[in-house]
Design an enzyme around this catalytic site. Structure first.
Site, PDB file in Angstrom:
ATOM      1  N   HIS A 190     -18.298  -8.921 -40.275  1.00 45.69           N
ATOM      2  CA  HIS A 190     -18.908  -9.906 -41.168  1.00 45.69           C
ATOM      3  C   HIS A 190     -20.363 -10.180 -40.829  1.00 45.69           C
ATOM      4  CE1 HIS A 190     -14.839 -10.209 -42.606  1.00 45.69           C
ATOM      5  NE2 HIS A 190     -15.436 -10.471 -43.748  1.00 45.69           N
ATOM      6  N   GLU A 432      -5.823  -5.099 -50.157  1.00 43.55           N
ATOM      7  CA  GLU A 432      -6.453  -4.757 -48.876  1.00 43.55           C
ATOM      8  C   GLU A 432      -5.452  -4.117 -47.932  1.00 43.55           C
ATOM      9  OE1 GLU A 432      -9.382  -8.079 -47.694  1.00 43.55           O
ATOM     10  OE2 GLU A 432      -7.727  -9.157 -48.619  1.00 43.55           O
ATOM     11  N   ASP A 456     -10.944  -3.972 -45.406  1.00 42.45           N
ATOM     12  CA  ASP A 456      -9.658  -4.047 -44.726  1.00 42.45           C
ATOM     13  C   ASP A 456      -8.764  -2.869 -45.084  1.00 42.45           C
ATOM     14  OD1 ASP A 456      -9.625  -6.333 -42.995  1.00 42.45           O
ATOM     15  OD2 ASP A 456      -9.895  -7.555 -44.778  1.00 42.45           O
ATOM     16  N   CYS A 503     -14.432  -5.187 -54.178  1.00 47.49           N
ATOM     17  CA  CYS A 503     -15.448  -6.037 -53.554  1.00 47.49           C
ATOM     18  C   CYS A 503     -15.658  -5.695 -52.088  1.00 47.49           C
ATOM     19  CB  CYS A 503     -15.104  -7.510 -53.724  1.00 47.49           C
ATOM     20  SG  CYS A 503     -13.508  -7.934 -53.020  1.00 47.49           S
TER      21      CYS A 503
HETATM   22  C1  PEP Z   1     -12.528  -6.512 -47.778  1.00 44.36           C
HETATM   23  O1  PEP Z   1     -11.648  -6.524 -46.907  1.00 44.36           O
HETATM   24  O2  PEP Z   1     -12.936  -5.454 -48.309  1.00 44.36           O
HETATM   25  C2  PEP Z   1     -13.144  -7.758 -48.228  1.00 44.36           C
HETATM   26  C3  PEP Z   1     -13.993  -7.770 -49.239  1.00 44.36           C
HETATM   27  O3  PEP Z   1     -12.845  -8.879 -47.532  1.00 44.36           O
HETATM   28  P1  PEP Z   1     -13.554  -9.252 -46.151  1.00 44.36           P
HETATM   29  O4  PEP Z   1     -14.629  -8.225 -45.889  1.00 44.36           O
HETATM   30  O5  PEP Z   1     -14.101 -10.626 -46.272  1.00 44.36           O
HETATM   31  O6  PEP Z   1     -12.412  -9.124 -45.187  1.00 44.36           O
HETATM   32 MG    MG Z   2     -10.791  -8.421 -46.321  1.00 39.27          MG
END
Ligand code: PEP
Ligand code: MG
Length: 568
Positions: A190, A432, A456, A503
């Site tokens: 993140h 995911e 994920d 996303c």
């Molecule tokens: C993902 O897992 O692709 C996602 C968009 O969620 P995060 O990156 O916040 O885990």
């Molecule tokens: Mg995720």
């Protein structure tokens, strides 16, 4: 020639500036005997006053840049400096031991922090980190040390750190922090994602860069190539200057696509949206021509504070985003805590496998108090724009039904109270987990849309921790196995007339755009900085060609073969 280091390319862009090495948490302090308690106490008082001023400045910056919630952290730290327990113990220590102020502060802080650390409670352990943070601030003032806190940065620098927490990254000032490089981390940590949304070039997973660079040394960073050059020579500098110029030219060319439609030459239209973590990021998405918000990572509202945001605070944030997007769609993802996103005050258990553990929807279905507060806030805000709600980390059909039941219960209570909301608000889930991809045709019957979270999905499909730089070579978003899962998801949804977005970071990778288009993806959501690059590919790729390319990619043996297909 400077010394070259290679790491994980985390956020595009090049920068050259002085290094600013973030100090390790513990400063070295020596014990000096025979000090005068009154004189040392006066020094402590001065340091406290200076530290309070710093914290007030930090509070104001946080308030302007991020909002009330983030500013609260600094209020809490300032309150600690008024705590008679802490201050009284330092004074007593000085009198009893007749040592220097630094040693007294360090001893008292160590003692208090270790009490908190020994408690079996994540919230209390976080208090220990706060105590140490405040203690280090006092020590820096006592030692007259150079600023080591992010907010102390006052000139353009490349930040060099062992790691940055997502909550650190949101505080970075892009005007001063020209780039950052870290020892640990992967492309979908993140921290890296935040760097992209702030448009700060970044290289992560460099191993021990903090040991190899000193503050003040010149350092050049190419975030797109994952390259760091320490003490760059004339040749390096000329190369970086050329690259900077090339990127500027490219940005100018892409800027013309800001208001262009995301449509292929043969008429296939998709939606290109932005991912955000805070309402403040909406402006960047709009500036880059985003057609919606495909992912609002609502958990960022819960960070850098001591208690969860109230229903009204959340309502205000969601409403702000809904109104700023003026009728364009906004997908709010419900709280996705866990994995690499800790929220100490929630008191979640320490786990050996946090990515496989108690996270996201699993927490929300258990802590329904938190979940219902958030759902109420989202529903109330839905009256002010086009909101959609999305549940993260869905593994089973039962989880979707349980989450929808919570939503229905909250709707019923709002109806009883006569509070307006959008009763047709679309409900979606993130795909995911491979299990969810495999039963996508079943899940599609339960919801209005899917959004594929490849960050994920890739780590679970290839059993490869998204943060572990040692196995970064296995983290392969374009591996045919992942593409086949993506195809199952899209086909499963389309069979039931539902739409599918993505996303995860793959959605913003222009190398993947044609394949995803060809697989039938309907919506692409990404960091603001990628929107125009992806739109450019969409506008120059025939849908018929994309379909043929996708079919070949699905049959490829390796990710390298897929990349050759795309680049060839
Ligand atoms: C993902 O897992 O692709 C996602 C968009 O969620 P995060 O990156 O916040 O885990
Ligand atoms: Mg995720």
């Amino acid at each position: 020639m400077g010394t070259v280091y290679r790491g994980v390319a985390a956020s595009d862009g090049v920068a050259v500036a002085k290094a600013w090495v973030m100090a390790p948490a513990a400063l070295s302090v020596e014990r000096v005997e025979g000090a005068d308690p009154a004189a040392e106490w006066a020094r402590v008082e001065q340091a406290i006053a200076a530290a309070k001023q710093e914290l007030e400045a930090l509070r104001q910056t946080a308030l302007e840049k991020m909002g009330e919630a983030e500013a609260q952290l600094f209020v809490a730290h300032a309150q600690m400096l008024d705590d008679p327990e802490l201050v009284g113990q330092i004074r007593q220590y000085l009198e009893a031991e007749r040592v220097n102020a630094e040693w007294a502060v360090k001893s008292v802080i160590d003692m208090l922090a270790s009490i908190f650390e020994g408690l079996d409670d994540e919230y209390m352990r976080q208090r220990a980190a706060d105590v140490r943070d405040v203690g280090n601030r006092l020590l820096r003032r006592l030692q007259g040390a150079e600023g080591h806190h992010l907010a102390d940065i006052s000139e353009p620098v490349v930040l060099v750190a062992r790691d940055l927490a997502p909550s650190d990254t949101v505080q970075l000032d892009a005007a001063l922090v020209r780039a950052f490089v870290t020892d640990v981390g992967g492309r979908t940590s993140h921290t890296a994602i935040m760097a992209r949304s702030l448009g700060i070039p970044a290289v992560v997973g460099l191993g021990d860069i903090t040991a190899r660079v000193q503050s003040g040394q010149r350092i050049a960073v190419d975030g797109g190539e994952g390259l760091v050059v320490v003490d760059p020579g004339e040749d390096d500098l000329a190369r970086f200057a050329r690259e900077m110029e090339r990127q500027q030219g490219e940005r100018a060319r892409l800027a013309a696509l800001r208001d262009a439609a995301s449509v292929t030459p043969d008429g296939r239209r998709v939606e290109i949206a932005g991912n955000i973590g805070t309402p403040a990021e909406v402006a960047q998405v709009l500036a880059q021509g985003g057609e919606g918000i495909g992912l609002f990572r609502s958990e960022f509202l819960y960070m850098n504070r001591e208690t969860p945001p109230t229903e009204d605070e959340q309502f205000a944030a969601y409403r702000e985003v809904a109104e700023a997007m003026a009728g364009r769609p906004v997908i709010i993802r419900t709280l996705d805590v866990g994995g690499d996103k800790g929220i100490p005050y929630l008191g979640l258990p320490q786990e050996d496998n946090p990515f496989l553990g108690y996270r996201a929807i699993r927490v929300c279905l258990d802590r329904t108090d938190l979940f219902q507060t958030q759902l109420r806030a989202i529903l109330r805000a839905s009256h002010y724009g086009k909101l959609r709600v999305m549940f993260p980390m869905i593994a089973t059909v039962e989880e979707v039904r349980a989450a929808k039941a919570q939503l229905e219960a909250v709707k019923a209570s709002l109806r009883r109270e006569g509070v307006p909301f959008d009763d047709h608000l679309e409900v979606g889930i993130m795909i995911e987990i491979p299990a969810a991809a495999v039963v996508a045709d079943r899940l599609a019957r339960e919801v209005d849309f899917f959004s594929i979270g490849t960050n994920d999905l890739v780590q679970y499909a290839l059993a490869c921790d998204r943060l572990n730089e040692r196995i970064a070579h296995l983290y392969q978003p374009l591996n045919p196995s992942v593409l086949r899962l993506v195809k199952m998801v899209i086909d499963g949804a389309h069979a039931h007339g539902k739409w599918v977005g993505m996303c995860g970071e793959l959605a913003g990778d222009p190398r993947a755009t044609a394949i995803l288009l060809g697989l039938g993806l309907d919506e692409f959501s990404m960091s603001a900085g990628s929107i125009l690059k992806v739109r450019d590919v969409v506008r120059s790729t025939r849908y018929e060609d994309a379909k043929a390319l996708a079919a070949r990619a699905l049959e490829a043996d390796t990710e390298a073969d897929v990349l050759r297909l795309v680049e060839g």
